[in-house]
Design a protein around this motif. Structure first.
Motif, short mmCIF file in Angstrom:
data_model
loop_
_atom_site.label_atom_id
_atom_site.label_comp_id
_atom_site.label_asym_id
_atom_site.label_seq_id
_atom_site.Cartn_x
_atom_site.Cartn_y
_atom_site.Cartn_z
N ALA A 108 0.83 -1.20 0.00
CA ALA A 108 0.00 0.00 0.00
C ALA A 108 0.86 1.25 0.00
O ALA A 108 0.59 2.22 -0.71
CB ALA A 108 -0.93 -0.01 1.21
N PHE A 109 1.93 1.21 0.80
CA PHE A 109 2.85 2.35 0.83
C PHE A 109 3.51 2.55 -0.52
O PHE A 109 3.62 3.67 -1.01
CB PHE A 109 3.90 2.14 1.91
N ALA A 110 3.95 1.45 -1.13
CA ALA A 110 4.59 1.54 -2.44
C ALA A 110 3.64 2.14 -3.46
O ALA A 110 4.05 2.96 -4.30
CB ALA A 110 5.06 0.16 -2.89
N SER A 111 2.36 1.76 -3.43
CA SER A 111 1.38 2.30 -4.38
C SER A 111 1.22 3.80 -4.20
O SER A 111 1.14 4.55 -5.17
CB SER A 111 0.03 1.60 -4.19
N SER A 112 1.18 4.23 -2.94
CA SER A 112 1.02 5.67 -2.69
C SER A 112 2.25 6.44 -3.14
O SER A 112 2.15 7.54 -3.70
CB SER A 112 0.73 5.93 -1.22
N VAL A 113 3.43 5.86 -2.91
CA VAL A 113 4.66 6.52 -3.35
C VAL A 113 4.72 6.57 -4.86
O VAL A 113 5.13 7.57 -5.46
CB VAL A 113 5.88 5.80 -2.76
N TYR A 114 4.30 5.47 -5.52
CA TYR A 114 4.36 5.41 -6.98
C TYR A 114 3.50 6.47 -7.64
O TYR A 114 3.75 6.83 -8.79
CB TYR A 114 3.94 4.02 -7.46
N ALA A 115 2.49 6.95 -6.94
CA ALA A 115 1.64 7.99 -7.52
C ALA A 115 2.44 9.25 -7.83
O ALA A 115 2.03 10.08 -8.64
CB ALA A 115 0.50 8.31 -6.56
N GLN A 116 3.61 9.39 -7.21
CA GLN A 116 4.44 10.57 -7.45
C GLN A 116 5.31 10.42 -8.70
O GLN A 116 5.92 11.40 -9.15
CB GLN A 116 5.34 10.80 -6.24
N CYS A 117 5.39 9.21 -9.24
CA CYS A 117 6.25 8.97 -10.40
C CYS A 117 5.76 9.80 -11.59
O CYS A 117 4.58 9.80 -11.94
CB CYS A 117 6.23 7.48 -10.75
N GLY A 118 6.66 10.53 -12.20
CA GLY A 118 6.30 11.37 -13.34
C GLY A 118 5.72 12.71 -12.98
O GLY A 118 5.31 13.48 -13.87
N SER A 119 5.66 13.01 -11.69
CA SER A 119 5.05 14.28 -11.27
C SER A 119 5.97 15.45 -11.59
O SER A 119 7.15 15.29 -11.94
CB SER A 119 4.77 14.24 -9.77
N GLY A 120 5.44 16.63 -11.47
CA GLY A 120 6.23 17.83 -11.76
C GLY A 120 6.45 18.00 -13.25
O GLY A 120 5.57 17.76 -14.06
N SER A 121 7.64 18.39 -13.61
CA SER A 121 7.97 18.66 -15.01
C SER A 121 9.20 17.88 -15.44
O SER A 121 10.33 18.41 -15.43
CB SER A 121 8.21 20.17 -15.22
N PRO A 122 9.02 16.62 -15.82
CA PRO A 122 10.18 15.84 -16.32
C PRO A 122 10.79 16.53 -17.54
O PRO A 122 10.09 17.17 -18.32
CB PRO A 122 9.56 14.49 -16.69
N ASP A 123 12.07 16.35 -17.71
CA ASP A 123 12.74 16.96 -18.86
C ASP A 123 12.41 16.24 -20.16
O ASP A 123 12.41 16.84 -21.24
CB ASP A 123 14.25 16.97 -18.62
N ALA A 124 12.14 14.94 -20.07
CA ALA A 124 11.69 14.17 -21.24
C ALA A 124 10.69 13.13 -20.76
O ALA A 124 10.75 12.65 -19.62
CB ALA A 124 12.87 13.52 -21.94
N VAL A 125 9.77 12.77 -21.67
CA VAL A 125 8.68 11.86 -21.32
C VAL A 125 8.50 10.83 -22.42
O VAL A 125 8.56 11.17 -23.62
CB VAL A 125 7.35 12.63 -21.11
#
Length: 354
Positions: free
Chosen positions: A12-29
């Motif tokens: 459950a903790f990992a899922s909540s942390v994963y929600a942050q993946c890709g957040s903000g402004s990545p330099d490339a997507v």
């Protein structure tokens, strides 16, 4: 807390942390879906096509040190390799499926510094899922590998040495070999390694000094073989002057079923394990063989194979071992006799010690 609820809370903790993946402004997507992937950098399209690996590598190659790529899309790179160079951050927000590329990792950094992989979800049957050598200042975050064979994370034996490696949470299921295999690191920090249904070791540390590990948790690890949930080997913890000061520190080891629980071998040592919880290991619950200065400070061993202190004649005899444990429905055996041994054993175990 029961072990089941503990694992559920970890997920459950990992899922909540994963929600942050890709957040903000990545330099490339990297985005898209099967047969239609894009790699973009700001408003510039770098790639559009069916090749998932090409999209990822193109995005990585487009950024500079200190910049970040976020792979939002899921896909398969097949039997190929993604290379990460110095100073770059790689986020695997989608699920990356990988194939068998003999002698190579599916994702790797070789002779690089400052690489960061804060998130990664991987499936498939790699030779190595992640491969490293000659790295410094490497950071691995939330790494989840649901494999059907292969080895999870590998630091090469024959490559250049490594320094200052940090890992947060490593979860590996289904690997045919080790979940995490470490060679040649000076300065290693791991929060936790959770291994399930893994063919060989959960965490194998070799020829490494100055390590701090939180939790090593193994379920059905190394069934029917001589490996262990946690194994030290090949002069692990030995300093260049041949000494074994306390420098390999592990907070807690949990092992259920499988093969050995804890195994120290081949002139390793300098290890302090704070607490253990071993149950029903199919081989030795603990085997300490030709190791020096190993202290297991507390914990329990329930059933399974015996707790054994041993030595082979080709190395110096086992010495400076301290075990403070409750051992039940088992045996504690010292053969041959070690040197400067301390046993504080409670429980109903049969004792066959010198």
């Amino acid at each position: 807390m029961t072990r089941l609820s503990f694992l559920a809370s970890v997920l459950a903790f990992a899922s909540s942390v994963y929600a942050q993946c890709g957040s903000g402004s990545p330099d490339a997507v990297v985005d898209g879906s099967v047969n239609s992937f894009t790699a973009t950098k700001g408003s510039q399209q770098l790639y559009s096509g069916s090749n998932y690996r090409t999209a990822i590598q193109t995005a990585l190659d487009s950024i500079s040190s200190g910049q970040r790529v976020s792979v939002l899309a899921s896909g398969s790179i097949g039997a190929t390799t993604i290379d990460i160079s110095s100073g770059k951050t790689f986020e695997g927000c989608g699920t990356i499926d990988v194939g068998y590329n003999s002698g190579r990792g599916a994702i790797r950094a070789i002779d690089q510094s400052g690489v960061s992989i804060p998130y990664l979800k991987m499936t498939g049957s790699p030779y190595f899922g992640l491969q490293f050598s000659g790295v410094s200042d490497l950071t691995l975050g939330q790494i989840e590998m649901d494999l059907s064979d292969g080895l999870g994370i590998r630091f090469d034996r024959d490559g250049a040495p490594n320094s200052n490696v940090e890992m947060d949470s490593i979860t590996v299921t289904g690997a045919g070999s080790h979940a995490v295999e470490i060679w040649n690191i000076d300065g290693l920090t791991i929060n936790e390694v959770i291994a399930q249904d893994v063919g060989e070791c959960g965490l194998l540390i070799q020829n490494t000094i100055n390590a701090q590990v939180g939790l090593v948790d193994g379920t059905n690890v190394a069934t029917g073989v001589g490996y262990a949930t946690l194994r030290f080997a090949n002069r692990n913890g030995r300093y260049a002057d041949g000494s074994y000061p306390d420098n390999i520190n592990v907070d807690r080891v949990v092992s259920r079923g499988g093969g050995r629980g804890i195994f120290c071998v081949s002139e390793s040592g300098g290890a302090v394990i704070g607490a253990i919880d071993l149950q029903d290991n199919g081989n030795n619950a603990i085997l300490i063989e030709n190791c020096y200065n190993v202290n297991i400070k507390s914990g329990t061993v329930q059933g399974g194979g015996e707790v054994r202190i041993a030595a082979r004649s080709e190395f110096e005899n086992t010495r400076d071992i301290s075990l403070s444990l409750e051992v039940n429905d088992n045996t504690v055996r010292e053969s041959p006799c070690g040197e400067n041994m301390t046993f504080d054993i409670t429980g109903n175990a049969a004792l066959n010690i010198c």
